[in-house]
Design a protein around this motif. Structure first.
Motif, PDB file in Angstrom:
ATOM      1  N   UNK A   2       3.623  -8.705 -11.579  1.00 40.93           N
ATOM      2  CA  UNK A   2       3.708  -8.459 -10.133  1.00 40.93           C
ATOM      3  C   UNK A   2       4.902  -8.893  -9.591  1.00 40.93           C
ATOM      4  N   UNK A   3       5.515  -9.988 -10.257  1.00 36.33           N
ATOM      5  CA  UNK A   3       7.077 -10.405  -9.814  1.00 36.33           C
ATOM      6  C   UNK A   3       8.058  -9.148 -10.143  1.00 36.33           C
ATOM      7  N   UNK A   4       7.697  -8.313 -11.318  1.00 35.35           N
ATOM      8  CA  UNK A   4       8.667  -7.534 -11.673  1.00 35.35           C
ATOM      9  C   UNK A   4       8.594  -6.261 -10.783  1.00 35.35           C
ATOM     10  N   UNK A   5       7.399  -5.966 -10.158  1.00 39.57           N
ATOM     11  CA  UNK A   5       7.204  -5.074  -9.424  1.00 39.57           C
ATOM     12  C   UNK A   5       7.889  -5.094  -8.046  1.00 39.57           C
TER      13      UNK A   5
ATOM     14  N   UNK B 240      10.955  -3.067  -6.366  1.00 41.37           N
ATOM     15  CA  UNK B 240      10.674  -2.126  -4.971  1.00 41.37           C
ATOM     16  C   UNK B 240      11.796  -2.814  -4.088  1.00 41.37           C
ATOM     17  N   UNK B 241      12.244  -4.218  -4.069  1.00 40.47           N
ATOM     18  CA  UNK B 241      12.825  -4.765  -3.220  1.00 40.47           C
ATOM     19  C   UNK B 241      14.378  -4.317  -3.449  1.00 40.47           C
TER      20      UNK B 241
ATOM     21  N   UNK C  62       3.067  -2.533  -3.307  1.00 43.24           N
ATOM     22  CA  UNK C  62       4.039  -2.989  -3.183  1.00 43.24           C
ATOM     23  C   UNK C  62       4.944  -1.915  -2.068  1.00 43.24           C
ATOM     24  N   UNK C  63       4.579  -0.582  -2.137  1.00 41.37           N
ATOM     25  CA  UNK C  63       5.216   0.363  -1.182  1.00 41.37           C
ATOM     26  C   UNK C  63       4.493   0.873   0.022  1.00 41.37           C
ATOM     27  N   UNK C  64       3.196   0.362   0.226  1.00 36.38           N
ATOM     28  CA  UNK C  64       2.529   0.713   1.258  1.00 36.38           C
ATOM     29  C   UNK C  64       2.783   0.145   2.703  1.00 36.38           C
ATOM     30  N   UNK C  65       3.291  -0.907   2.860  1.00 36.07           N
ATOM     31  CA  UNK C  65       4.048  -1.641   3.893  1.00 36.07           C
ATOM     32  C   UNK C  65       5.138  -0.930   4.308  1.00 36.07           C
ATOM     33  N   UNK C  66       5.997  -0.483   3.321  1.00 38.46           N
ATOM     34  CA  UNK C  66       7.177   0.277   3.698  1.00 38.46           C
ATOM     35  C   UNK C  66       6.901   1.574   4.492  1.00 38.46           C
TER      36      UNK C  66
END
Length: 262
Positions: A67-70, A74-75, A124-128
């Motif tokens: 999860x941290x790598x994901x 994305x960041x 990870x991408x949904x909020x964006x």
């Protein structure tokens, strides 16, 4: 056909080779900026060097089950390109085993790579995408989801779960103008297929032509597909040309799929 992808930002996982690399390449050719990831850092760097002649591409060595790598991936993508319009979940393994030979560790590994990996990338991408009120998520899901087979037990269970996740997420975010679909390939030319053919040659004591025929016998077109053909379908689904396709799973299998309905 003009797909209107110029200026879009795409994320493609498992993109250092094979289907993922072909998808990244086509999206770059269509005018997207592309971020790719792979667990194999050396291969990732070689792919970035090759694809960079086509457009803006960046990459991060990342394991999508971490999860941290994901989140870092994305960041970094958003920092480099400001937005994310397209996510192609492609990273994953294919483990052949029967219910008797499959162990909890084998099944867990398959589930972590595809179900949890796809889930964490999507989260990870949904909020964006919701903030943009626009987005496309395309999951690459093997045909074992539709055609469970005794020696593909872990893949069948895992891919069926990804199909359910695809539809569930699609229904949840469609009103945010985020379309989620699945692409379901069957026997595409790849290192994986080459290894399966080699295994058949060893175990059956046959030549390559005879071993390879077993992978196309049930296919009306009588051949394997190519990564570029899968990429063509993904690019179409990522475009507004496919604006009314939502929550669907599209086979790309040379006619292998036998069901008239479904």
């Amino acid at each position: 056909m003009e797909l209107g992808l110029q200026g879009k930002v795409a994320v493609v996982t498992g993109a250092s080779r094979g289907i993922g690399k072909a998808i990244a390449q086509l999206l770059l050719e269509e005018g997207c900026s592309v971020a790719i990831c792979s667990r194999n850092a050396a291969q990732l760097n070689a792919t970035i060097a090759e694809l960079s002649r086509l457009g803006r591409v960046m990459g991060v060595s990342a394991d999508v089950t971490d999860q941290q790598a994901v989140e870092k991936f994305i960041a970094a993508t958003r920092e480099a390109f400001s937005r994310i319009d397209i996510l192609v979940n492609n990273a994953g393994t294919h483990i052949r085993a029967t219910v008797e030979s499959c162990t909890p560790d084998i099944l867990e590994r398959q589930l972590r790579d595809k179900v949890f990996g796809f889930f964490m990338m999507t989260k990870a991408v949904l909020p964006i995408m919701k903030e943009q009120r626009d987005g496309r998520i395309i999951n690459i899901v093997g045909q074992a989801a539709r055609h469970p087979h005794p020696d593909r037990f872990p893949s069948g269970v895992t891919n069926a779960a990804v199909m359910a996740m695809t539809k569930s997420v699609a229904d949840a975010v469609a009103r945010d103008n985020i379309r989620v679909n699945a692409v379901c390939p069957q026997y595409i030319e790849s290192d994986l297929l080459a290894s399966l053919i080699a295994k058949e040659m060893r175990e059956r004591g046959v030549d390559r032509e005879t071993a390879a025929a077993g992978f196309t016998r049930a296919n009306p077109l009588g051949r394997t597909g190519t990564p570029a053909e899968v990429a063509d379908l993904v690019a179409f689904l990522a475009s507004d040309r496919a604006a009314f396709i939502c929550g669907s799973s599209v086979s790309i299998d040379g006619g292998y799929h036998r069901y008239v309905f479904g």
